[in-house]
Design a protein around this motif. Structure first.
Motif, short mmCIF file in Angstrom:
data_model
loop_
_atom_site.label_atom_id
_atom_site.label_comp_id
_atom_site.label_asym_id
_atom_site.label_seq_id
_atom_site.Cartn_x
_atom_site.Cartn_y
_atom_site.Cartn_z
N ASN B 145 -18.98 8.36 7.02
CA ASN B 145 -18.76 8.29 8.46
C ASN B 145 -17.28 8.46 8.80
O ASN B 145 -16.91 9.29 9.64
N VAL B 146 -16.45 7.70 8.12
CA VAL B 146 -15.00 7.80 8.35
C VAL B 146 -14.48 9.18 7.92
O VAL B 146 -13.65 9.78 8.59
N ALA B 147 -15.01 9.68 6.79
CA ALA B 147 -14.58 10.99 6.31
C ALA B 147 -14.95 12.08 7.32
O ALA B 147 -14.17 13.00 7.58
N GLN B 148 -16.15 11.98 7.89
CA GLN B 148 -16.56 12.97 8.89
C GLN B 148 -15.67 12.89 10.13
O GLN B 148 -15.30 13.92 10.70
N GLN B 149 -15.32 11.67 10.53
CA GLN B 149 -14.39 11.52 11.66
C GLN B 149 -13.06 12.22 11.34
O GLN B 149 -12.50 12.92 12.19
#
Lengths: 204, 204
Positions: B145-149
């Motif tokens: 999730n953070v990586a996609q952000q």
């Protein structure tokens, strides 16, 4: 007996087509980029009746895949979307078996390609394809839905993936919840320009 | 300036954890198999305070990745699920910045690892990590999730994928609809036992 091989190009995020596939756009939005790696290969052109393209390890690999297949299994949706672009001389040059709910007379095309419509399931289609292949292998051409049915039913021996570093975001997913737990053994990886080939054996 | 690198193990069907991740099962059902390729590497053991494991190209690659990272960015969920297993001497040995909505005092661990909780978004976390990295790179550790952000915000320079030939069927997806259209250039592929490493550069 030849192997049953599912051979497919897939985006890095796991789609075999882009979003919104349909008539006139069989590969979905952006999906044609999944197949760009093929378009300069001499063996690809040869199968499309042209003398063009480059000799390369990719071209040889594709020629080997074509040669290994004595018959092809595909889904009805793939047939419906691709019959027109394939034209009168489709690239298969073998008997093709189309898994469908709608019966249809067998279609004969030029160059050795025929389409037989199989209404009693993927298992029957693979069995008929094996019979027709005369000792050669069977290529599962897609779409992903039929391939997943074949995987779940234990009918597929090998998967040859061509992973393209593309993020499509949506489309037809190569795998799904129903393919969870199928055990695969990676047998070979070959990297090339714009595509990474992965060979996997289904462990039974 | 060092690169911002998202380094992640992923199943062939695109998940970074198995289904039903949560306390006591941070990697989800079957998800620990995504990391099995690490468990015999000498550099992995060294980071966990043990002298064991094998020297190998994989071990050297992992050591290089550890050495290249001057700071780490991760999500709060990853931190919450992994803090206990990491123990008092986590493997990072650098300042870590945790993207969260819930403020928390900075935590100091042994060996040079610290956790700073960043409540004003992934952009701020990456900026603070770059500052703390002192010219070295920033490792985006996850979760997805953070990586996609970070990918969507254009903060990530490279993705290092470790593709494991495993079909998990469900879990946290590496990519999603929001990462569609991000252009990647494959720069290197290295195959190994049970895992295929792919390096990709984000094209801007």
């Amino acid at each position: 007996m030849g192997q049953v091989v599912y051979d497919v190009s897939v985006s890095l995020d796991g789609f075999t087509t882009g979003p919104n596939d349909g008539p006139g756009q069989g590969l979905g939005e952006g999906g044609e980029r999944l197949h760009e790696w093929l378009f300069d290969l001499a063996s690809w052109h040869e199968r499309h009746g042209r003398s063009a393209g480059s000799q390369s390890p990719d071209s040889e690999m594709l020629e080997e895949a074509f040669e290994a297949a004595g018959a092809v299994v595909m889904g009805r949706r793939m047939f419906d979307l691709a019959e027109e672009p394939w034209g009168d001389d489709p690239p298969f040059r073998t008997p093709c078996f189309v898994v469908t709910h709608r019966a249809h007379d067998r279609i004969e095309k030029a160059g050795g390609t025929s389409f037989t419509f199989v209404t009693d399931g993927v298992e029957s289609a693979v069995a008929q394809a094996k019979e027709a292949a005369g000792g050669k292998g069977v290529s599962v051409a897609g779409g992903a839905n039929v391939a997943q049915q074949g995987l779940r039913a234990g009918l597929v021996d090998e998967i040859h993936l061509h992973v393209v570093p593309l993020l499509l975001g949506d489309g037809v997913p190569l795998f799904g919840p129903d393919t969870a737990g199928i055990e695969l053994e990676k047998t070979r990886v070959a990297d090339s320009t714009g595509v990474t080939h992965m060979w996997l054996r289904v462990v039974r």
